[in-house]
Write a protein that holds these residues in place. Sequence first.
Motif, short mmCIF file in Angstrom:
data_model
loop_
_atom_site.label_atom_id
_atom_site.label_comp_id
_atom_site.label_asym_id
_atom_site.label_seq_id
_atom_site.Cartn_x
_atom_site.Cartn_y
_atom_site.Cartn_z
N MET A 1 0.84 -1.19 0.00
CA MET A 1 0.00 0.00 0.00
C MET A 1 0.88 1.25 0.00
SD MET A 1 -3.00 1.30 2.59
CE MET A 1 -2.17 0.97 4.08
N ILE A 2 0.53 2.20 -0.82
CA ILE A 2 1.27 3.46 -0.88
C ILE A 2 0.68 4.41 0.15
CG2 ILE A 2 1.82 5.47 -2.29
CD1 ILE A 2 1.80 3.64 -4.69
N THR A 3 1.54 4.95 1.01
CA THR A 3 1.13 5.94 1.99
C THR A 3 2.01 7.16 1.81
OG1 THR A 3 2.70 5.23 3.69
CG2 THR A 3 0.55 4.12 3.66
N MET A 4 1.70 8.23 2.51
CA MET A 4 2.56 9.40 2.46
C MET A 4 3.95 9.06 2.99
SD MET A 4 1.14 11.81 0.88
CE MET A 4 2.06 13.28 1.24
N ASP A 5 4.06 8.05 3.89
CA ASP A 5 5.37 7.63 4.37
C ASP A 5 6.21 7.07 3.23
OD1 ASP A 5 4.69 8.41 6.89
OD2 ASP A 5 4.74 6.41 7.77
N THR A 6 5.60 6.31 2.32
CA THR A 6 6.37 5.72 1.23
C THR A 6 6.65 6.72 0.11
OG1 THR A 6 4.39 4.84 0.17
CG2 THR A 6 5.54 3.38 1.68
N VAL A 7 5.84 7.73 -0.02
CA VAL A 7 6.08 8.76 -1.03
C VAL A 7 7.34 9.55 -0.67
CG1 VAL A 7 5.20 10.89 -2.05
CG2 VAL A 7 3.70 8.93 -1.75
N GLY A 8 7.52 9.79 0.61
CA GLY A 8 8.72 10.49 1.07
C GLY A 8 8.42 11.86 1.63
N THR A 31 -8.36 15.46 22.42
CA THR A 31 -8.29 15.46 20.95
C THR A 31 -8.37 14.05 20.40
OG1 THR A 31 -7.02 17.51 20.91
CG2 THR A 31 -6.84 16.08 18.99
N LEU A 32 -9.16 13.90 19.35
CA LEU A 32 -9.29 12.62 18.64
C LEU A 32 -8.75 12.79 17.23
CD1 LEU A 32 -10.36 9.69 18.33
CD2 LEU A 32 -12.54 10.71 17.62
N GLU A 33 -7.78 11.93 16.86
CA GLU A 33 -7.35 11.91 15.47
C GLU A 33 -8.00 10.71 14.79
OE1 GLU A 33 -3.55 11.76 12.46
OE2 GLU A 33 -3.24 12.55 14.49
N ILE A 34 -8.71 10.99 13.71
CA ILE A 34 -9.41 9.99 12.92
C ILE A 34 -8.47 9.47 11.84
CG2 ILE A 34 -11.36 9.60 11.34
CD1 ILE A 34 -12.39 10.31 14.08
N THR A 98 -6.27 13.96 8.76
CA THR A 98 -5.38 14.41 7.68
C THR A 98 -5.23 13.34 6.62
OG1 THR A 98 -3.40 13.66 8.85
CG2 THR A 98 -4.06 15.94 9.21
N LEU A 99 -5.49 13.74 5.40
CA LEU A 99 -5.27 12.92 4.21
C LEU A 99 -5.91 11.54 4.32
CD1 LEU A 99 -1.55 13.94 3.67
CD2 LEU A 99 -3.57 14.87 2.53
N ALA A 100 -7.12 11.49 4.86
CA ALA A 100 -7.80 10.21 5.03
C ALA A 100 -9.23 10.21 4.49
CB ALA A 100 -7.81 9.81 6.50
N LEU A 101 -9.92 11.34 4.49
CA LEU A 101 -11.30 11.35 4.01
C LEU A 101 -11.39 10.95 2.54
CD1 LEU A 101 -13.01 14.37 5.76
CD2 LEU A 101 -13.48 11.95 6.07
N CYS A 102 -10.30 11.11 1.83
CA CYS A 102 -10.28 10.73 0.42
C CYS A 102 -10.46 9.22 0.24
CB CYS A 102 -8.98 11.17 -0.23
SG CYS A 102 -7.51 10.51 0.57
N ASP A 128 -7.07 17.48 3.38
CA ASP A 128 -7.41 16.43 2.44
C ASP A 128 -7.25 16.87 1.00
OD1 ASP A 128 -8.30 13.82 1.62
OD2 ASP A 128 -9.41 13.75 3.50
N HIS A 129 -7.39 15.89 0.13
CA HIS A 129 -7.30 16.07 -1.31
C HIS A 129 -8.61 16.65 -1.83
CE1 HIS A 129 -3.99 13.05 -1.45
NE2 HIS A 129 -4.63 12.62 -0.39
#
Length: 169
Positions: A1-8, A31-34, A98-102, A128-129
């Motif tokens: 799976m490609i994540t922002m971690d693998t993009v760099g 605070t809740l992070e989804i 962050t970057l998940a609703l997409c 998000d995107h």
Amino acid sequence: MITMDTVGLWAERLIVGNSRPWLCRRATGRTLEIAVGTGRNVSFYPPDVELMAIDVDPGMLDVTRRRAAAAGRRVALGQADAAALPYADESFDTVVCTLALCSVYDRAAVLAEMRRVLRPGGRLLLLDHREHRWRQAHPADLALRGGFVAEGRRRLWFGLIERLAARRP
């Protein structure tokens, strides 16, 4: 799976700029992070924030657990579906996503859950995107239609990335 971690990191800095710290530093209280993913935001939260985070993927939660430990950050992690949050109504001061609703099938349902668990006056922080496939609305637009009131909104990377700080009235 490609994540922002693998993009760099270089690509993320180019595309989303300082958006992670911009959002996370606005978090207060409970605070809740989804969809915490690999925990890229963990180090950006203020030290006095009581942080909880969920994700549907236990592997992602393991990575977040290790990242939080390395940062010396306490995070209560849980496996949960963002469309059916296991928390009481009005139980958080801030909700971050962050970057998940997409990647969510029913974005409106997830945003409704975010609104439900936020206390009145609580803050929603989104990154998000913006994608053309979303004919109904982009995540920030859906949040505003769902009753949130914008405090700050900015488009980045030629309008393809959007961040929103909003309040639940």
